[in-house]
Design a protein around this motif. Structure first.
Motif, PDB file in Angstrom:
ATOM      1  N   GLN A 306       0.845  -1.195   0.000  1.00  0.00           N
ATOM      2  CA  GLN A 306       0.000   0.000   0.000  1.00  0.00           C
ATOM      3  C   GLN A 306       0.882   1.248   0.000  1.00  0.00           C
ATOM      4  OE1 GLN A 306      -3.751  -0.849   1.033  1.00  0.00           O
ATOM      5  NE2 GLN A 306      -2.822  -2.660   0.130  1.00  0.00           N
ATOM      6  N   VAL A 307       0.545   2.190  -0.872  1.00  0.00           N
ATOM      7  CA  VAL A 307       1.320   3.425  -0.983  1.00  0.00           C
ATOM      8  C   VAL A 307       0.368   4.597  -1.175  1.00  0.00           C
ATOM      9  CG1 VAL A 307       3.050   4.700  -2.308  1.00  0.00           C
ATOM     10  CG2 VAL A 307       3.325   2.232  -1.974  1.00  0.00           C
ATOM     11  N   GLU A 308       0.571   5.636  -0.407  1.00  0.00           N
ATOM     12  CA  GLU A 308      -0.181   6.890  -0.547  1.00  0.00           C
ATOM     13  C   GLU A 308       0.550   7.810  -1.524  1.00  0.00           C
ATOM     14  OE1 GLU A 308      -2.600  10.291  -0.030  1.00  0.00           O
ATOM     15  OE2 GLU A 308      -3.016   8.206   0.476  1.00  0.00           O
ATOM     16  N   GLY A 309      -0.214   8.596  -2.270  1.00  0.00           N
ATOM     17  CA  GLY A 309       0.390   9.524  -3.222  1.00  0.00           C
ATOM     18  C   GLY A 309      -0.667  10.390  -3.879  1.00  0.00           C
ATOM     19  N   ARG A 310      -0.476  10.659  -5.163  1.00  0.00           N
ATOM     20  CA  ARG A 310      -1.438  11.512  -5.873  1.00  0.00           C
ATOM     21  C   ARG A 310      -1.522  11.090  -7.338  1.00  0.00           C
ATOM     22  NH1 ARG A 310      -1.820  16.807  -8.341  1.00  0.00           N
ATOM     23  NH2 ARG A 310       0.421  17.251  -8.117  1.00  0.00           N
ATOM     24  N   TRP A 311      -2.758  11.060  -7.868  1.00  0.00           N
ATOM     25  CA  TRP A 311      -2.993  10.842  -9.295  1.00  0.00           C
ATOM     26  C   TRP A 311      -3.181  12.189  -9.988  1.00  0.00           C
ATOM     27  CZ3 TRP A 311      -2.644   6.583 -12.251  1.00  0.00           C
ATOM     28  CH2 TRP A 311      -2.606   5.325 -11.601  1.00  0.00           C
ATOM     29  N   ARG A 312      -2.703  12.279 -11.208  1.00  0.00           N
ATOM     30  CA  ARG A 312      -2.884  13.503 -11.990  1.00  0.00           C
ATOM     31  C   ARG A 312      -2.786  13.163 -13.476  1.00  0.00           C
ATOM     32  NH1 ARG A 312       2.994  16.281 -10.583  1.00  0.00           N
ATOM     33  NH2 ARG A 312       4.270  14.887 -11.883  1.00  0.00           N
ATOM     34  N   ARG A 313      -3.411  14.000 -14.290  1.00  0.00           N
ATOM     35  CA  ARG A 313      -3.187  13.903 -15.731  1.00  0.00           C
ATOM     36  C   ARG A 313      -1.750  14.310 -16.021  1.00  0.00           C
ATOM     37  NH1 ARG A 313      -8.234  16.048 -15.141  1.00  0.00           N
ATOM     38  NH2 ARG A 313      -9.970  14.979 -16.206  1.00  0.00           N
TER      39      ARG A 313
END
Length: 355
Positions: A306-313
């Motif tokens: 499990q890894v936290e982060g951010r999705w973006r175009r």
């Protein structure tokens, strides 16, 4: 038909692991009900998400509340878990406060004043919990530890994975939250998600096709609220065979979904932790950027780290205000999709706007 041909064609009741996804209207009646969907009784309610304080420290609480049915599997995740970067440089570790939280045993679920309430047994040892849900708002209180409240990023989103002996119906409610955790002011987002599985099923453990059939490559629930007021929120899944889809909502509650997805996971030099994910959906290129301290090392050595982060175009220059992207990748299942069921047929897309 020879044995090789038989092996790449699904049996009766299987459809190559194609999932269905769409928006839905959240209602009190549905949240209170213990009815089954598609032959699947409720498995559990999953509460989980990520928050950040003013200094950028991350707090990721989670609690699994069983459905409370006689068919429930033994409850092995009975307390609150809280992961945090506070005091750690190498990732997110379990905070000891979770050990003092009340267990789920004997919890109650009631409908009061247009809210569904889950409460720990007053006789249970440890700090009590009290969770409320309405079609637009929710709250989650773990006594002495956290008190957060928020509003739904509309509408609800759900997906269904049919299967002969294993399947899942996932009901997703993403809430934008604020409040306190460990005495710190925080903002973040959570999933408030009931899951339905075949009798005796439990996510990750039994009758879970994503695990037992090695379907899952990537599974992320995520949302970003940008400083300009725009929102992206949804689920990105990527898998083997015909499994994989994207469902995405915006600030106006418009929802898009597609099964036409592909991508690749970069597990880095150690071959375990996802460091970056490339993902194509809606004719757009997306990417997952891992939080530098987003590895959830406190959960131990999992087959789906499990890894936290951010999705973006790719190339998106909007500045995020509040975000979470808590998810997983399964290095043992590969780093890009493989269709092992060519005999299932050829999937063709169509333009629903024609209707």
């Amino acid at each position: 038909m020879n044995q090789a041909e038989q092996n790449d064609t699904p049996r009766r009741g299987d459809f190559g692991w194609q999932a269905m996804a769409s928006a839905f209207e959240p209602t009190l009646d549905d949240m209170m009900s213990d009815r089954s969907y598609f032959g699947m009784p409720p498995e559990a309610l999953y509460l989980w998400g990520s928050f950040r304080d003013e200094t950028g420290e991350i707090y990721s609480p989670m609690r699994r509340i069983p459905a409370g049915l006689p068919t429930d599997s033994p409850d092995t995740r009975r307390r609150l878990f809280l992961l945090t970067t506070e005091g750690h440089d190498d990732g997110m570790h379990l905070h000891e406060a979770g050990r003092g939280s009340a267990r789920n045993d004997g919890f109650t679920k009631t409908l009061e004043n247009d809210r569904v309430h889950w409460r720990s047994d007053p006789a249970a040892e440890g700090n009590a919990f009290h969770v409320t849900w309405g079609p637009k708002e929710c709250s989650w209180v773990e006594e002495g530890l956290m008190d957060v409240r928020g509003t739904l990023i509309e509408p609800g989103m759900h997906w269904y994975l049919p299967g002969r002996d294993a399947g899942m119906y996932y009901v997703a409610n993403i809430f934008l939250m604020e409040g306190t955790i460990l005495g710190k002011q925080v903002r973040g987002l959570i999933g408030f998600d009931p899951i339905y599985m075949y009798e005796g099923g439990e996510v990750y453990k039994t009758k879970d096709a994503l695990v037992q059939e090695e379907l899952e490559l990537v599974w992320y629930t995520w949302a970003t609220v940008y400083k300009d007021g725009s929102i992206d929120a949804g689920h990105f899944l990527l898998g083997n065979d015909h499994f994989g889809f994207a469902i995405l909502a915006d600030k106006d509650g418009n929802v898009r979904f597609t099964n036409d997805v592909t991508g690749k996971v970069d597990f880095g030099e150690d071959g375990y932790w996802q460091e970056h994910i490339s993902y194509s959906a809606f004719g757009e290129e997306w990417e997952f950027v891992a939080e530098p301290r987003g590895r959830m090392v406190g959960l131990g050595k999992l087959p789906n780290p499990q890894v936290e982060g951010r999705w973006r175009r790719v190339g998106d220059t909007r500045e995020p205000d509040v975000w979470f992207a808590w998810g997983e990748a399964a290095p043992g299942h590969g780093n890009r999709p493989v269709n092992r069921l060519a005999g299932a047929g050829e999937r063709l897309s169509f333009n629903v706007e024609q209707f």
